[in-house]
Design an enzyme around this catalytic site. Structure first.
Site, PDB file in Angstrom:
ATOM      1  N   HIS A 159      67.100  18.312  21.456  1.00  0.00           N
ATOM      2  CA  HIS A 159      67.596  18.515  22.823  1.00  0.00           C
ATOM      3  C   HIS A 159      67.043  19.802  23.444  1.00  0.00           C
ATOM      4  CE1 HIS A 159      71.091  16.026  21.251  1.00  0.00           C
ATOM      5  NE2 HIS A 159      70.836  15.418  22.393  1.00  0.00           N
TER       6      HIS A 159
ATOM      7  N   GLN B 142      71.455   4.757  34.840  1.00  0.00           N
ATOM      8  CA  GLN B 142      70.831   6.090  34.921  1.00  0.00           C
ATOM      9  C   GLN B 142      70.266   6.324  36.321  1.00  0.00           C
ATOM     10  OE1 GLN B 142      68.309   7.356  31.659  1.00  0.00           O
ATOM     11  NE2 GLN B 142      67.157   8.731  32.999  1.00  0.00           N
TER      12      GLN B 142
ATOM     13  N   THR C 184      76.508  11.805  21.974  1.00  0.00           N
ATOM     14  CA  THR C 184      76.925  11.004  20.821  1.00  0.00           C
ATOM     15  C   THR C 184      77.316  11.850  19.604  1.00  0.00           C
ATOM     16  OG1 THR C 184      74.569  10.693  20.367  1.00  0.00           O
ATOM     17  CG2 THR C 184      75.720   8.877  21.409  1.00  0.00           C
TER      18      THR C 184
ATOM     19  N   ARG D  94      72.542   1.299  19.625  1.00  0.00           N
ATOM     20  CA  ARG D  94      73.335   2.327  18.955  1.00  0.00           C
ATOM     21  C   ARG D  94      74.827   1.989  18.973  1.00  0.00           C
ATOM     22  NH1 ARG D  94      73.508   6.715  23.683  1.00  0.00           N
ATOM     23  NH2 ARG D  94      71.343   6.944  23.204  1.00  0.00           N
TER      24      ARG D  94
ATOM     25  N   HIS E  76      71.096  19.014  18.922  1.00  0.00           N
ATOM     26  CA  HIS E  76      70.148  19.351  17.854  1.00  0.00           C
ATOM     27  C   HIS E  76      68.865  19.848  18.498  1.00  0.00           C
ATOM     28  CE1 HIS E  76      68.221  15.490  18.687  1.00  0.00           C
ATOM     29  NE2 HIS E  76      69.396  14.888  18.503  1.00  0.00           N
TER      30      HIS E  76
ATOM     31  N   LYS F 234      63.383  16.958  12.373  1.00  0.00           N
ATOM     32  CA  LYS F 234      64.013  16.219  11.263  1.00  0.00           C
ATOM     33  C   LYS F 234      63.580  16.837   9.929  1.00  0.00           C
ATOM     34  CE  LYS F 234      65.828  12.418  13.281  1.00  0.00           C
ATOM     35  NZ  LYS F 234      67.182  11.917  13.131  1.00  0.00           N
ATOM     36  N   THR F 235      64.507  16.852   8.977  1.00  0.00           N
ATOM     37  CA  THR F 235      64.173  17.219   7.608  1.00  0.00           C
ATOM     38  C   THR F 235      64.681  16.100   6.713  1.00  0.00           C
ATOM     39  OG1 THR F 235      66.290  18.299   7.191  1.00  0.00           O
ATOM     40  CG2 THR F 235      64.548  19.662   8.166  1.00  0.00           C
TER      41      THR F 235
ATOM     42  N   LYS G 217      64.049   3.511  21.164  1.00  0.00           N
ATOM     43  CA  LYS G 217      64.909   3.011  20.096  1.00  0.00           C
ATOM     44  C   LYS G 217      64.460   1.602  19.694  1.00  0.00           C
ATOM     45  CE  LYS G 217      68.011   6.408  20.938  1.00  0.00           C
ATOM     46  NZ  LYS G 217      67.570   6.872  22.238  1.00  0.00           N
TER      47      LYS G 217
ATOM     48  N   ASP H 148      59.465   9.672  27.572  1.00  0.00           N
ATOM     49  CA  ASP H 148      59.957   8.300  27.397  1.00  0.00           C
ATOM     50  C   ASP H 148      60.992   7.924  28.460  1.00  0.00           C
ATOM     51  OD1 ASP H 148      61.846  10.084  26.404  1.00  0.00           O
ATOM     52  OD2 ASP H 148      62.548   8.738  24.832  1.00  0.00           O
TER      53      ASP H 148
ATOM     54  N   LYS I 101      58.182  13.677  12.157  1.00  0.00           N
ATOM     55  CA  LYS I 101      59.009  13.814  13.346  1.00  0.00           C
ATOM     56  C   LYS I 101      59.529  15.236  13.515  1.00  0.00           C
ATOM     57  CE  LYS I 101      62.513  11.345  15.947  1.00  0.00           C
ATOM     58  NZ  LYS I 101      63.418  10.212  16.006  1.00  0.00           N
TER      59      LYS I 101
END
Length: 431
Positions: A48, A178, A40, A86, A45, A237-238, A82, A199, A234
């Site tokens: 991953h 999947q 996406t 999305r 990031h 993340k920032t 989620k 997950d 998390k």
């Protein structure tokens, strides 16, 4: 020479669930496994990275890794973890993202060698594109009951009475799509193992079920824990969002800063997961760190290893130099070695004033630079006092009242850094 992949993940804290028989299966000969990657964005990031590290360890253990770009599933959206659906992507965007991701993966995985276990990149859009809806529900859908699909945690959470939104039929079918990926790779590439985050367990086991019912074979599942931070915030993340592997999205300096600022507890965990250092090296580092935590040996080594792995040795050296500018005994030449983007990131939040380039070409006196023209200090008198006390620096070098700022002082042809004492900074920006 094959090593024990499952045992390697176990001591590194990278194993959450594993289907019985997986370890023995992998020790019996070279096997193929895949990890799905969401396309996406045009960059991975650090969220991953765990999956990528698993694939790399898998290849290092003598097995064949498949990186599956979820072009088709990216058009649907995975409900796992989620709370809402999305945005869906068009094919052109997905293909561009795929190429960018392949480039990043090639820093970790060997795609190009002639070795039997060289890595392979596939995109599920290539086999789902011409699969009609009627064919899919007839050939795949009839093998999995709705009861089976409803029992999955990812579905149950979204259908829970407290959930704000329900789940669309599109998302509900995600686990079937999947699962079919796993069946397809099993049938066409003899891929017997799917790996992912914890997950994903429900989606992965749907795949093993399709392999059993349609393929008449045996598929295996292995998941890693979802990475968390000790303070409960998390991972990855920032305040500014994701930490990307693409230098244009997250600069090597900010990337390095993310790792160097991890807590002691997290650094002990992350250095096992995000580096390829051996068990002995890590145990020695942890022991040294615990004796002198203020030296932050773990964080420094972690940040060094990951920055070089994702970017380069040169990027690491630049990031270290940029980091030392705020806290170390850096010089004017150190400052001028920074590109303007990194300079602004290092001094993010520092107050600025604009100065006309013509004025700088004529020469800007220190009183004007500190007070009259900028307002850095409250008055000309205060400026003179600070200059007499030798507490003013231009680009990290002490100056007196007689100093004149010129274009030769510019950093990246755009900025001059003023400083009072050790911690009070001000930027002149040339316009």
């Amino acid at each position: 020479m094959r090593s024990n992949f499952v045992a390697e993940l176990k001591w590194r804290g990278m194993l959450h669930d594993v289907m019985p028989g997986t370890e023995e299966h992998l020790l019996s000969g070279m096997q193929a496994a895949y990890v799905g990657i969401d396309p996406t964005a045009d960059s991975l990031h650090i969220g991953h990275l765990v999956g990528v590290m698993m694939l790399k360890h898998f290849q290092m253990a003598g097995h064949k890794p498949f990186a599956l770009i979820g072009g088709a599933t990216g058009m649907i959206g995975d409900p796992s973890g989620k709370s809402s659906e999305r945005n869906l992507l068009d094919e052109t965007t997905l293909r561009l993202n795929q190429e960018a991701i392949r480039e990043q993966l090639s820093r970790f995985l060997d795609f190009d060698s002639k070795a039997e276990n060289s890595a392979v990149l596939v995109n599920n859009y290539d086999w789902m594109r011409d699969f009609t809806f009627l064919d899919f529900i007839r050939d795949v859908g009839k093998h999995i009951t709705v009861n089976y699909m409803m029992a999955k945690d990812s579905v149950k959470k979204r259908l829970d009475a407290e959930a704000k939104e329900g789940m669309s039929f599109t998302e509900f079918t995600y686990q079937l799509v999947q699962g079919y990926d796993f069946l397809y790779l099993y049938q066409h590439h003899n891929c017997t193992l799917q790996m992912g985050g914890s997950d994903q367990w429900g989606n992965i086991t749907t795949g093993t079920e399709l392999i059993r019912r349609i393929g008449g074979g045996k598929g295996y599942a292995l998941t890693c824990p979802l990475i968390t931070k000790a303070d409960g915030s998390k991972f990855g993340k920032t305040e500014g969002g994701n930490i990307w592997l693409d230098a244009h999205r997250t600069s090597p300096y900010k990337f390095y800063q993310y790792w160097i600022n991890t807590s002691d507890e997290d650094a002990e965990k992350y250095i096992k997961i995000f580096t390829f250092l051996s068990r002995d090296e890590i145990e020695k580092l942890v022991e040294e760190h615990r004796k002198a935590p203020h030296l932050r040996l773990l964080q420094k080594r972690l940040a060094e290893e990951v920055t070089v792995m994702v970017h380069s040795r040169e990027d690491l050296e630049n990031a270290v130099r940029a980091s030392s500018i705020l806290f170390g005994n850096s010089t004017s030449s150190d400052l001028k070695s920074l590109d303007t983007h990194t300079f602004l990131e290092v001094f993010e939040g520092v107050p600025k004033a604009e100065i006309n380039r013509d004025e700088l070409a004529r020469g800007l006196d220190m009183i004007g630079a500190l007070a009259a023209k900028t307002g850095f200090l409250n008055s000309n008198g205060e400026a003179r006092r600070e200059l007499k006390q030798n507490s003013i620096s231009v680009n990290k070098e002490k100056v007196g009242e007689e100093y004149v700022i010129t274009e030769s002082d510019l950093i990246g042809d755009s900025y001059v850094l003023l400083q009072r004492g050790k911690k009070s900074y001000f930027i002149l920006a040339v316009v």
